[in-house]
Design a protein around this motif. Structure first.
Motif, PDB file in Angstrom:
ATOM      1  N   CYS A  19     -34.384  40.833  49.984  1.00  0.00           N
ATOM      2  CA  CYS A  19     -33.274  39.913  49.652  1.00  0.00           C
ATOM      3  C   CYS A  19     -33.640  39.020  48.471  1.00  0.00           C
ATOM      4  O   CYS A  19     -32.772  38.603  47.707  1.00  0.00           O
ATOM      5  CB  CYS A  19     -32.921  39.044  50.853  1.00  0.00           C
ATOM      6  N   GLY A  20     -34.920  38.721  48.335  1.00  0.00           N
ATOM      7  CA  GLY A  20     -35.356  37.785  47.299  1.00  0.00           C
ATOM      8  C   GLY A  20     -35.778  38.437  46.004  1.00  0.00           C
ATOM      9  O   GLY A  20     -36.283  37.755  45.093  1.00  0.00           O
ATOM     10  N   PHE A  31     -30.634  36.807  42.840  1.00  0.00           N
ATOM     11  CA  PHE A  31     -31.406  37.427  43.904  1.00  0.00           C
ATOM     12  C   PHE A  31     -30.630  38.664  44.364  1.00  0.00           C
ATOM     13  O   PHE A  31     -29.389  38.695  44.314  1.00  0.00           O
ATOM     14  CB  PHE A  31     -31.605  36.443  45.060  1.00  0.00           C
TER      15      PHE A  31
END
Lengths: 139, 413
Positions: A19-20, A31
């Motif tokens: 996700c990051g 992101f």
């Protein structure tokens, strides 16, 4: 060592990293989770596959049986890889190739692929061993 | 080429005639007709014929002929390679010089090669580019390597020459190749019997598309001074590229996350002499923009950039100068996707020249609460001008799907 491996290869670590991931375009950066959320309402392929991957990994954490958990984990990991592959190779995907030209986004994506490769190996080993033990947690 | 449109014999005869006409008698006697290789350059579509010389190493001395697709020789060069270092692992790249002569040896050019690339020369020789051509080609900053060196499980490297680069002596732009560049082995190995032409041992090296390199605005502006002011005409155009061609209402492309782009085109013409520059504004290191704070910017050549709407206006010299001054003034400002993005930059330059400043509707960028200037807003304003037939701001154009901005002149020294 085993403890460190268990922590770094925990599905939550992979989820956070996935996700990051920093996706760097020509004029902006985001992101990966926000790119997935942006594409999801429009039925964009990489967004659907990516979100399925996230859901599967979350599911893998709560599943009690180790072998089933591993199958779900592997499926989730594959979905994440396919999602990223699709994202970068789709028509117009070169817009985000700065991800591979800038150090921080590149390091993150390399780290993600390293960990996910180890994660897949770990769960393949579990499946090949035929470990049917019940998990209280994945750590 | 031999074997297709012309017979091998005919082709051979062409080569012999060309060499007989162009080479001195002593050079012609040294031609090794059993060492002839042909290859096609994927970038230029030229064919190159490489011919050896008797008692010389093929890697260091050869004739390079260029032919058209029918096999007619269009020109040639005598090449001598003077390599400085051995290709040990520590010396991975080629260093040395190429001595490139016309076939009659009346013109000779010595080109230094440093780490595989042409070194820019200051000593003009007979074959050096004329001064008026000494500008960087549009959008081009770096030529591909003229020699690449490959290593396969050995300390001895193998050199590969970029024939098009050798033939043009470094003046080929090498720009715009979608397929790559063709390199021939310094020593292709093997040989051919007399009066036959072998396929050269070549490789194609794909060059990654350039990631919008920053340009020096002042060098781009300088080109306009190459056009005489008297009777010159001036034009400025602002372009908007929306994120999704089929839906201009979209503020982001949901597939790629692209917010679209706005850029400016400046054009000065005097008769047949035209200088046109397409210029856009970008963040320099994009990932830093995640912080939400302004980040360092860069100005980029937007040659042939796609657009969905444009607004062009003819202006006078002082308005044009005002636009150039504004562009130089704001080129170094930090990029802020919310408050100072590509659309703000393009609008600022456009409005510096315009009699009536163009105002566009603001849109809320996701994650923000204030209105921002966006390519979508610019598109919307131009579309409205087109629909209403309002030409007081300039001539609006909204192509069916998309258009392309055209060439940039590039930088001038």
């Amino acid at each position: 060592m085993k403890k460190i491996t268990s922590i770094t290869l925990h599905p939550i670590v992979l989820l956070i990293l996935f996700c990051g991931l920093i996706i760097s375009g020509e004029s902006n950066a985001s992101f990966y989770i926000s790119i997935l959320m942006l594409g999801l309402p429009y039925g964009v392929m990489h967004a659907i596959i990516g979100v399925v991957g996230i859901v599967l990994l979350v599911l893998a954490i709560v599943l009690p049986k180790r072998s089933i958990s591993s199958i779900v984990s592997l499926s989730g990991a594959l979905c994440m890889i396919v999602s990223l592959f699709r994202f970068f190779t789709q028509p117009g995907g070169s817009y985000n190739y700065n991800t591979f030209r800038e150090s921080v986004p590149l390091i993150l994506i390399l780290l993600f692929f390293l960990l996910i490769a180890l994660f897949i190996i770990k769960h393949l080993k579990i499946l090949l061993k035929g470990d049917h033990s019940v998990l209280s947690h994945n750590l | 080429m031999p074997g297709s449109l012309q017979s091998v014999q005919q082709f051979f005869s062409n080569i012999q005639n060309k060499l007989k006409d162009s080479l001195s008698a002593s050079d012609y006697n040294k031609v090794n007709f059993s060492q002839i290789y042909k290859s096609k350059d994927v970038q230029s579509n030229h064919y190159f014929i490489r011919i050896g010389l008797l008692n010389k190493s093929f890697a260091t001395d050869f004739i390079l002929l260029q032919t058209d697709s029918l096999g007619n020789v269009t020109g040639g060069k005598l090449i001598h390679v003077d390599k400085e270092k051995l290709n040990k692992r520590k010396d991975k790249k080629f260093n040395g010089r190429f001595i490139i002569s016309s076939l009659n040896r009346q013109h000779t050019n010595t080109q230094e090669v440093v780490n595989g690339k042409w070194k820019s020369t200051t000593g003009a020789t007979a074959m050096a580019k004329p001064e008026e051509e000494a500008e960087e080609p549009a959008g081009e900053q770096i030529l591909p390597d003229v020699v690449v060196t490959s290593y396969i499980d050995s300390d001895t490297g193998m050199d590969w020459y970029w024939y098009e680069g050798l033939y043009t002596g470094g003046s080929s732009s090498g720009y715009g190749s979608e397929t790559g560049y063709t390199y021939g082995a310094a020593d292709p190995g093997g040989g051919s019997s007399s009066n036959t032409v072998s396929e050269d041992n070549t490789i194609i090296i794909e060059i990654e598309a350039n990631d919008n390199p920053a340009i020096d605005v002042s060098k781009y502006i300088k080109c306009f001074s190459t056009i005489a002011d008297l009777n010159a005409t001036y034009n400025i155009t602002i372009f908007s590229e929306v994120p999704v061609n089929s839906d201009p209402a979209m503020i982001f492309n949901p597939s790629t996350n692209s917010p679209g782009h706005s850029f400016i085109q400046l054009r000065k013409a005097n008769g047949a002499n035209i200088v046109q520059q397409n210029i856009g504004f970008y963040p320099n290191t994009n990932w830093k923009s995640l912080s939400g704070f302004p980040v360092e910017s860069k100005v980029v050549d937007n040659e042939d950039h796609e657009y969905n709407a444009s607004l062009a206006v003819n202006i006078n010299a002082s308005q044009f100068q005002a636009a150039l001054d504004r562009m130089q003034e704001i080129a170094g400002m930090n990029y802020d996707i919310k408050n100072w993005n590509c659309t703000d930059f393009a609008l600022s330059v456009f409005n510096a020249a315009a009699s009536a400043p163009l105002l566009i509707p603001g849109y809320i960028i996701p994650g923000n609460i204030t209105l921002s200037n966006t390519p979508q807003g610019l598109y919307s304003a131009i579309k409205n001008l087109e629909i209403s037939g309002n030409t007081s701001y300039g001539t609006p154009e909204v192509p069916g799907v998309c258009g392309y901005a055209g060439d940039s002149h590039g930088a001038c020294q």
